[in-house]
Design an enzyme around this catalytic site. Structure first.
Site, PDB file in Angstrom:
ATOM      1  N   HIS A 152      48.018  32.311  37.925  1.00  0.00           N
ATOM      2  CA  HIS A 152      47.239  33.858  38.229  1.00  0.00           C
ATOM      3  C   HIS A 152      48.621  34.819  38.517  1.00  0.00           C
ATOM      4  O   HIS A 152      48.519  36.033  38.071  1.00  0.00           O
ATOM      5  CB  HIS A 152      46.983  34.072  39.156  1.00  0.00           C
ATOM      6  CG  HIS A 152      45.741  35.169  39.324  1.00  0.00           C
ATOM      7  ND1 HIS A 152      46.265  36.390  39.079  1.00  0.00           N
ATOM      8  CD2 HIS A 152      44.640  35.049  40.337  1.00  0.00           C
ATOM      9  CE1 HIS A 152      44.620  36.948  38.935  1.00  0.00           C
ATOM     10  NE2 HIS A 152      43.698  36.606  39.892  1.00  0.00           N
ATOM     11  N   ASP A 384      34.510  29.689  22.131  1.00  0.00           N
ATOM     12  CA  ASP A 384      33.902  28.894  20.539  1.00  0.00           C
ATOM     13  C   ASP A 384      34.927  28.283  20.331  1.00  0.00           C
ATOM     14  O   ASP A 384      35.764  28.824  19.489  1.00  0.00           O
ATOM     15  CB  ASP A 384      32.753  29.488  20.120  1.00  0.00           C
ATOM     16  CG  ASP A 384      31.843  28.720  19.364  1.00  0.00           C
ATOM     17  OD1 ASP A 384      32.025  27.648  18.824  1.00  0.00           O
ATOM     18  OD2 ASP A 384      30.886  29.740  18.203  1.00  0.00           O
TER      19      ASP A 384
END
Length: 438
Positions: A152, A384
Site C-alpha cells: 500500500h 478479465d
C-alpha cells in the site's frame, strides 16, 4: 483446506520489441501521500469458475503489464539521498502456483473472509521483497482463485484497480498502456509542490499527524482474537429505501455511499452497546485526484481522510438523515484547499520539529470508532484474463474490529456487500438491526 504450493518464481517486465530498455537505476521518491498512508500489504481474492484462464496467459499478461506499471515491478527502498521511495530496477513480481486436491472452489470458498483464505496468498511472514505478489490456486473442479497482494505504500486502491484492469487487457493480448504514454504518471519532485511561502489553512495535528504517545502508555482493548468478519448484503431496493428515508425533504438526495454508511454507523453503535455520551468517529478515505487536479491516470497514493463524528445518543435518537448529513459535511470539507494545506504543512518542517507521527497505523480494535474503505466505484470486477470477468471478488482476511469494506456485489444488479469485522459477542445484535430501517 490443504493448499499445495507447486512453484514460486519472479515475473519480470517484458518490453515490446524495438522499445529501448528503461533506466533501471531510477528512484521514484515517495510523495507526501505515499509516506502518510498505511504501510501494509493490501490483499484481495478473485474467483474464476471453469473454464478458468490459463497460467500461461496470466503470466504473459503480468510480464507485459509490469513493463507499463514499473512501480509494481520495483523494490521499496531508500534513494541516493536517503529518501524513501521505489527503485525501478525491474526486480519483478512474485508468482506462486498452487493447487487444492479433492475439493472444489465451492466447497472451500467462504462467502466472507476467514483465516483459512490466507492460504490463497503467498506467505506474508517475514521480509517481503516484492511490491506485488500473486498466487494462482487451482481446484479439482477447474476453478481458479487469484490471491493478489500489493504494498500500500506504493499505490492506493484507485491505482491498483487500474493496474488490475490493464493486467487483464495484457493477458488478452490487448494494449495495456495508459493513453499515448508507455507508463502512467507517478510522483516526481515537481508534483504536489507547496506554496511559497507555505500556507497552512487547516489543522493537521490530531488529524493526519499526532504527537507520539508516552512510552509507558498502553491502549486497552478487548483483543482481536474474538473478532469475526460478517458480510452484510444490501439489495438495490433496500439501499433505495434507505436513500428515500434519509433524503426526504432534501433537494439533492444523499449518495448511496453516504446513506448506507450512515445506516452502518448507527447499526454499529447499537450493536456495540455504546453509551449515549460516547463519541464515535469514522475514518473515511477521500480520493484527491480531482481535488488536486493531478495528472490523468496518476499512479500512486493520493488519499486523505474525512473524520465525521457524533455521539451514540445523536446517532440512535436522531433520524438517519442526521448521520448522513454529518458524513456528507465531513467529506465535503476535504476539498482541494485541504489537500494543498496538508502539502504545505508537511513542507513547513513542523512534522520533524515537533516529532509528529502519522495517524494511519493499524490497531486491532477501533471501537467506539470505525474506518471504511469504499471500493464501490473501482473497476475490480473488470479484471478479465480471457475467460470472462470473475465470479467473485472480496477483500482478504483483515480482522481489525470496526474496519469496513464496501464492495459491489458479484450479482451486478446494483446491490453491494459490506464486510464488517465485529466482536463475536456483538454479532447477533448487529444482524438483528442491520436490515431494519428503524
Amino acid at each position: 483446506m490443504d493448499v499445495k504450493v507447486l512453484s514460486s518464481r519472479l515475473v519480470k517486465p517484458r518490453y515490446p520489441e524495438g522499445v529501448a530498455r528503461p533506466d533501471t537505476t531510477e528512484h521514484v521518491p515517495s510523495s507526501v501521500f505515499d509516506r502518510l498512508t498505511y504501510h501494509i500489504q493490501m490483499a484481495i481474492i478473485y474467483a474464476f469458475t471453469a473454464p478458468a484462464p490459463s497460467t500461461a496467459d496470466i503470466e504473459r499478461g503480468l510480464a507485459d503489464v509490469l513493463a507499463v506499471y514499473r512501480l509494481f515491478a520495483g523494490r521499496v527502498g531508500a534513494g541516493p539521498d536517503g529518501s524513501p521511495g521505489v527503485l525501478l530496477n525491474d526486480h519483478g513480481a512474485r508468482l506462486v502456483e498452487a493447487r487444492v486436491d479433492g475439493a472444489t472452489l465451492a466447497d472451500v470458498a467462504p462467502n466472507k473472509p476467514t483465516p483459512e483464505i490466507l492460504k490463497l496468498h503467498p506467505d506474508q511472514e517475514g521480509e517481503i521483497d516484492e511490491v506485488v505478489q500473486v498466487q494462482l490456486t487451482r481446484f479439482a473442479c477447474g476453478s481458479l482463485a487469484v490471491g493478489f497482494t500489493a504494498n500500500h505504500a506504493v499505490a492506493d486502491g484507485h491505482a491498483t484497480s487500474d493496474f488490475l484492469v490493464a493486467w487483464g487487457r495484457a493477458a488478452r493480448g490487448l494494449d495495456a498502456r495508459v493513453g499515448q504514454s508507455l507508463s502512467p504518471p507517478h510522483n516526481h519532485p515537481g508534483l504536489f509542490r507547496p506554496r511559497d511561502p507555505p500556507h497552512v489553512e487547516f489543522e493537521h495535528r490530531g488529524v493526519e499527524y499526532e504527537r507520539p504517545a508516552p512510552a509507558n502508555s498502553s491502549h486497552e482493548h478487548h483483543g482481536a482474537d474474538n473478532v469475526v468478519i460478517h458480510k452484510a448484503h444490501f439489495t438495490k431496493d433496500f439501499i433505495a429505501g434507505l436513500r428515500a428515508k434519509a433524503s426526504a425533504g432534501r433537494g439533492r438526495p444523499f449518495s448511496r455511499f453516504e446513506t448506507t454508511l450512515a445506516h452502518l454507523w448507527r447499526t454499529m453503535a447499537r450493536a456495540r452497546g455504546l453509551g449515549p455520551h460516547e463519541t464515535s468517529t469514522i475514518r473515511i478515505s477521500v480520493d484527491g485526484r480531482r481535488r488536486l487536479a493531478s495528472p490523468p491516470d496518476y499512479f500512486g497514493n493520493l488519499v486523505l481522510w474525512a473524520f465525521p463524528r457524533a455521539t451514540a445518543g445523536d446517532l440512535l435518537n436522531r433520524p438517519l438523515k442526521h448521520a448522513a448529513q454529518v458524513i456528507h459535511d465531513a467529506v465535503a470539507r476535504v476539498d482541494g484547499a485541504y489537500f494543498q494545506s496538508l502539502v504545505d504543512f508537511v513542507s513547513s518542517g513542523a512534522v520533524e520539529r515537533e516529532g509528529l507521527e502519522k495517524t494511519a497505523v493499524l490497531h486491532d480494535v477501533l471501537c467506539p470508532d470505525m474506518e471504511v474503505d469504499s471500493w464501490l466505484t473501482f473497476p475490480f470486477y473488470e479484471l478479465d484474463f480471457g475467460t470472462g470477468c470473475p465470479t467473485y471478488f472480496m477483500p482478504s482476511y483483515f480482522p481489525t474490529e470496526g474496519m469496513l469494506f464496501l464492495v459491489p456485489s458479484y450479482l451486478g444488479d446494483g446491490s453491494f456487500d459490506a464486510f464488517v469485522p465485529v466482536f463475536e459477542h456483538n454479532l447477533e445484535a448487529f444482524k438483528q438491526c442491520c436490515y431494519s430501517m428503524e
